[in-house]
Design a protein around this motif. Sequence first.
Motif, short mmCIF file in Angstrom:
data_model
loop_
_atom_site.label_atom_id
_atom_site.label_comp_id
_atom_site.label_asym_id
_atom_site.label_seq_id
_atom_site.Cartn_x
_atom_site.Cartn_y
_atom_site.Cartn_z
N LYS A 69 0.81 -1.22 0.00
CA LYS A 69 0.00 0.00 0.00
C LYS A 69 0.84 1.27 0.00
CE LYS A 69 -4.09 -1.99 2.25
NZ LYS A 69 -5.02 -1.90 3.41
N ASN A 70 1.94 1.26 0.72
CA ASN A 70 2.71 2.50 0.92
C ASN A 70 3.78 2.69 -0.14
OD1 ASN A 70 1.36 3.39 3.26
ND2 ASN A 70 2.56 1.98 4.51
N LEU A 71 3.89 3.93 -0.60
CA LEU A 71 4.95 4.33 -1.51
C LEU A 71 5.76 5.44 -0.83
CD1 LEU A 71 6.34 4.42 -4.32
CD2 LEU A 71 4.61 6.10 -4.98
N PHE A 72 7.00 5.14 -0.48
CA PHE A 72 7.84 6.12 0.20
C PHE A 72 8.53 6.99 -0.86
CE2 PHE A 72 7.31 2.64 3.18
CZ PHE A 72 7.07 3.28 4.36
N LYS A 84 17.80 0.08 6.99
CA LYS A 84 17.14 0.81 8.09
C LYS A 84 17.16 2.32 7.85
CE LYS A 84 17.88 -2.65 11.70
NZ LYS A 84 18.09 -3.76 10.74
N ALA A 85 16.97 2.70 6.57
CA ALA A 85 16.93 4.12 6.21
C ALA A 85 15.52 4.68 6.28
CB ALA A 85 17.50 4.32 4.81
N ILE A 86 14.51 3.82 6.42
CA ILE A 86 13.13 4.27 6.64
C ILE A 86 12.93 4.40 8.14
CG2 ILE A 86 10.69 3.71 6.37
CD1 ILE A 86 11.94 4.34 3.75
N ILE A 87 12.64 5.61 8.60
CA ILE A 87 12.48 5.85 10.03
C ILE A 87 10.99 5.94 10.36
CG2 ILE A 87 14.72 6.98 10.21
CD1 ILE A 87 13.33 9.66 10.09
N PRO A 88 10.60 5.84 11.65
CA PRO A 88 9.18 5.84 12.02
C PRO A 88 8.42 7.06 11.52
CG PRO A 88 10.52 5.13 13.88
CD PRO A 88 11.47 5.57 12.82
N GLU A 89 9.11 8.20 11.36
CA GLU A 89 8.44 9.42 10.89
C GLU A 89 8.07 9.35 9.41
OE1 GLU A 89 11.16 9.33 12.68
OE2 GLU A 89 10.50 10.21 14.59
N ASP A 90 8.65 8.41 8.68
CA ASP A 90 8.38 8.28 7.25
C ASP A 90 7.11 7.44 7.06
OD1 ASP A 90 10.73 9.64 6.73
OD2 ASP A 90 11.91 7.81 6.64
N LYS A 91 6.02 8.10 6.73
CA LYS A 91 4.73 7.42 6.63
C LYS A 91 4.44 6.91 5.22
CE LYS A 91 3.95 8.22 10.91
NZ LYS A 91 4.07 7.11 11.90
N GLY A 92 5.03 7.58 4.23
CA GLY A 92 4.77 7.15 2.86
C GLY A 92 3.42 7.63 2.35
N ALA A 93 3.22 7.48 1.05
CA ALA A 93 1.95 7.83 0.42
C ALA A 93 1.20 6.55 0.08
CB ALA A 93 2.20 8.64 -0.86
N THR A 94 -0.11 6.64 0.05
CA THR A 94 -0.92 5.46 -0.25
C THR A 94 -0.92 5.21 -1.76
OG1 THR A 94 -2.33 5.84 1.66
CG2 THR A 94 -3.19 4.41 -0.08
N LYS A 95 -0.45 4.05 -2.14
CA LYS A 95 -0.49 3.64 -3.53
C LYS A 95 -0.55 2.12 -3.58
CE LYS A 95 1.64 3.97 -8.09
NZ LYS A 95 2.64 4.61 -8.95
N ARG A 96 -1.69 1.59 -3.90
CA ARG A 96 -1.88 0.13 -3.92
C ARG A 96 -1.17 -0.46 -5.13
NH1 ARG A 96 -6.16 -3.29 -5.79
NH2 ARG A 96 -6.17 -5.26 -4.66
N HIS A 97 -0.36 -1.46 -4.87
CA HIS A 97 0.40 -2.10 -5.95
C HIS A 97 -0.45 -3.22 -6.53
CE1 HIS A 97 3.69 0.30 -4.60
NE2 HIS A 97 3.75 -0.30 -3.43
N LYS A 98 -0.98 -3.00 -7.70
CA LYS A 98 -1.89 -3.98 -8.31
C LYS A 98 -1.09 -5.09 -9.00
CE LYS A 98 -5.45 -0.50 -9.26
NZ LYS A 98 -6.27 0.16 -10.31
N PRO A 99 -1.58 -6.32 -8.93
CA PRO A 99 -0.95 -7.40 -9.69
C PRO A 99 -1.34 -7.31 -11.17
CG PRO A 99 -2.88 -8.23 -8.56
CD PRO A 99 -2.72 -6.80 -8.13
N PHE A 100 -0.61 -8.00 -12.02
CA PHE A 100 -1.02 -8.09 -13.41
C PHE A 100 -2.32 -8.87 -13.51
CE2 PHE A 100 3.44 -7.15 -14.54
CZ PHE A 100 3.22 -6.24 -15.57
#
Length: 248
Positions: free
Chosen positions: A48-51, A224-240
């Motif tokens: 779901k998340n896109l950082f 470990k470069a993603i820290i707790p403050e990094d929430k990311g954007a919502t982007k659902r990764h759809k399968p083919f």
Amino acid sequence: MNLLKDKVAAFICEREVREVEFGPFNMFARFRALGWEAALSCYEKDNKNLFKDEIHEWMATLTCNKYDKLSQLKLTGTVNLIDVEMSFDTLRKLARYDSLPARDYTIPSLDDLLLKPEAHPRWNDMLEALFLPGTFHGTIYRRNLKIEAKLLLMICIYNVIPRRGDKQEVRFPKVPILYSLLHGSPRFPFRYVVMNNVWICRNKVGRNIIPYCRIITGLLKLFKAIIPEDKGATKRHKPFDIRRMGVG
């Protein structure tokens, strides 16, 4: 990238390929023959998340080392003050890339191409293997690909050598990749394809895309470069979904 109106659209995320749908078309057998089967799965369990800010920061700070052999190639970017390295070794930690027996890969020299032509398929032979008879002279169109090559191209556009545009044509770099997938040779490392494409996208003016966002996210988490403050954007990764791949 910051000037784009739809910045999220510039981030290309790999898609899961389901064997129940694409197995009957020999897609999985083709990738396994090259040892590339990991390219068909989603590398990151977070679907779901896109950082995007962190991925953008990594691409913007990317550097490439000097190397004598392909296996020494390393791309390093910095995110949250942490150096994140994309290399043959770190990519192997994410997934079982290049699952066939390892060897040291080298780029063929001009002498190799001239003196050992039998080891390298000719351009016209590759086109003949991929396209319907009489359709590959001049501009090469996607609509003229044979059915297996057409399905492979759709997977390649997202998971192997992601690109934007060219909705009707086949870009030249995809021809040898499609040929190798169809024939199981020549064999070259998927990890090099990834790093080479990332470096091209980083440097070519006007490209305005970031490929392999799921691989890059996996690397950021590995280091470990993603820290707790990094929430990311919502982007659902759809399968083919083969039912949504268009007419033909």
